[in-house]
Design an enzyme around this catalytic site. Structure first.
Site, PDB file in Angstrom:
ATOM      1  N   GLU A  31      -4.066  -7.405   1.867  1.00  0.00           N
ATOM      2  CA  GLU A  31      -3.029  -8.421   1.698  1.00  0.00           C
ATOM      3  C   GLU A  31      -2.403  -8.257   0.318  1.00  0.00           C
ATOM      4  O   GLU A  31      -3.110  -8.032  -0.657  1.00  0.00           O
ATOM      5  CB  GLU A  31      -3.674  -9.814   1.831  1.00  0.00           C
ATOM      6  N   ASP A  72       0.111 -10.423  -1.999  1.00  0.00           N
ATOM      7  CA  ASP A  72       0.887 -11.648  -2.169  1.00  0.00           C
ATOM      8  C   ASP A  72       2.042 -11.390  -3.131  1.00  0.00           C
ATOM      9  O   ASP A  72       1.832 -11.209  -4.330  1.00  0.00           O
ATOM     10  CB  ASP A  72      -0.006 -12.770  -2.705  1.00  0.00           C
ATOM     11  N   GLU A  77       3.313 -16.499  -4.527  1.00  0.00           N
ATOM     12  CA  GLU A  77       2.717 -17.773  -4.143  1.00  0.00           C
ATOM     13  C   GLU A  77       3.186 -18.713  -5.230  1.00  0.00           C
ATOM     14  O   GLU A  77       2.845 -18.535  -6.408  1.00  0.00           O
ATOM     15  CB  GLU A  77       1.207 -17.682  -4.093  1.00  0.00           C
ATOM     16  N   HIS A 121      -4.724  -8.077  -2.963  1.00  0.00           N
ATOM     17  CA  HIS A 121      -6.039  -8.345  -2.350  1.00  0.00           C
ATOM     18  C   HIS A 121      -6.425  -7.152  -1.478  1.00  0.00           C
ATOM     19  O   HIS A 121      -6.296  -7.204  -0.253  1.00  0.00           O
ATOM     20  CB  HIS A 121      -5.993  -9.590  -1.454  1.00  0.00           C
TER      21      HIS A 121
END
Ligand SMILES: *[C@@H]1O[C@H](CO)[C@@H](O)[C@H](O)[C@H]1NC(C)=O
Length: 358
Positions: free
Chosen positions: A191, A193, A196, A207
């Site tokens: 993942e 991001d 956020e 991640h």
């Protein structure tokens, strides 16, 4: 399952069987969201893309009655059409708007939608290959208070949405199947991001996962946590009262990801921000190299708006991470004081470094 009699009727005169027409199973109409794929030589080319709501957010029933049949067979579905507006999701031109709360007969329901980017020509998710490439999106976070999270990120889902072992994959990507992330919701997968954020704080975080060993905390960059206290927020250098453009570059050398860098564009001004240059253990969770390999294989864009009662998003915007007070960002505060909180993502472009903002 449907009773057999409702599917087959005997036509005595002809002595043949014919399949009764169940209510036509209409293909779901996804809100269109044109995006652009860019190269330095050829410029930006518009893509025939839309957004699809996550499978778990739907009401899917048998043809007669309201029995949920998310685990049934595709032939027993009639109500696969999702009412996107009722789920807080709408698009207009190249912009996607997502509301956390929706009004329903005088009640305020928590919709907290999550959507994925779909290729309308193939019915599959858009797999974005981003190693040595950049991804750009314009955001309006002005109505997101402390505790709210407007998220724009990449997950290594399969293009056909087929890999979530707890789902039967009814409708594949066209019904929003196959979610995964580095917290191992659905199943474990890489993942990235991109954003956020709310109006007070923001972070971008890698991640990586090696098998089911994911870097759940991740390697992030949050300007406030890095000591830049007047960089991001209402009236600050990146002024969250207004929309701004977020450019994320996945710089590679010799086919290996070496850094993830961030800059902002607002009011015609380019504002450089931080970068991620390492990401945990290369041998454990895969590190920056593993993140880069996933980006090279291609990942799927996910967008969501959410808050959480457990942590009130403190890891993003409170204490050392941002200016919000402890407990300020609780879901009940947000629902009573900011019932119209919503995020707008627009003008999504990806491609060669430097090509998306020309
Ligand atoms: C976009 O996708 C839709 C749905 O499949 C299709 O009807 C339409 O022709 C496509 N448009 C282009 C320009 O490819």
């Amino acid at each position: 399952m449907l009773p057999r009699s409702s599917l087959i009727r005997v036509v005595p005169f002809l002595g043949t069987l014919s399949l009764a027409q169940s209510p036509p199973s209409k293909a779901e109409v996804h809100p269109m969201l044109p995006t652009w794929k860019c190269t330095n030589s050829g410029g930006c080319i518009v893509q025939n893309t839309s957004v699809v709501l996550d499978f778990e957010y739907r009401d899917i029933h048998t043809i007669s009655g309201s029995t949920s049949c998310k685990t049934g067979s595709a032939s027993s579905l009639s109500k696969s059409q999702s009412d996107y507006a009722a789920k807080g999701v709408s698009t207009s031109g190249n912009s996607l708007t997502m509301y956390h709360y929706v009004r329903n007969n005088g009640r305020l329901d928590s919709a907290s939608p999550r959507v994925y980017l779909l290729d309308e020509n193939t019915g599959k998710y858009v797999l974005m290959s981003l190693l040595n490439q950049e991804l750009t999106v314009t955001v309006d976070l002005s109505s997101l208070p402390c505790g709210e999270n407007g998220a724009f990120y990449l997950s290594e889902m399969t293009a056909d949405g087929s890999k979530n072992p707890s789902q039967n994959n009814i409708g594949g990507a066209t019904l929003g199947n196959g979610y995964c992330d580095a917290q191992c919701q659905g199943f474990c997968c890489n993942e990235m991001d991109i954003l956020e954020a709310n109006s007070q704080a923001n972070a971008f975080t890698g991640h990586p996962c090696k098998g089911n060993n994911c870097d759940k905390g991740g390697c992030g960059y949050n300007p406030y946590a890095s000591g830049q206290r007047s960089f991001y927020g209402p009236g600050k250098t990146v002024d969250t009262n207004k929309p701004f453009t977020v450019v994320t570059q996945f710089m590679a050398s010799g086919g290996r990801l070496t850094s993830i860098t961030r800059k902002y564009i607002q009011g015609g001004r380019t504002i450089n921000s931080g970068s991620i240059n390492s990401c945990g253990s290369e041998s454990g969770t895969g590190g920056l190299t593993g993140m880069g390999q996933a980006l090279g294989r291609g990942m799927v864009i996910a967008a969501s708006i959410w808050n959480d009662a457990a942590q009130n998003m403190a890891w993003l915007d409170s204490g050392n991470n941002g200016p919000c007070q402890t407990g300020q960002g609780s879901p009940s505060n947000i629902q009573s004081q900011h019932p119209d909180t919503h995020v707008v993502f627009s003008n999504i472009r990806w491609g060669d470094i430097g090509s998306t903002t020309k």
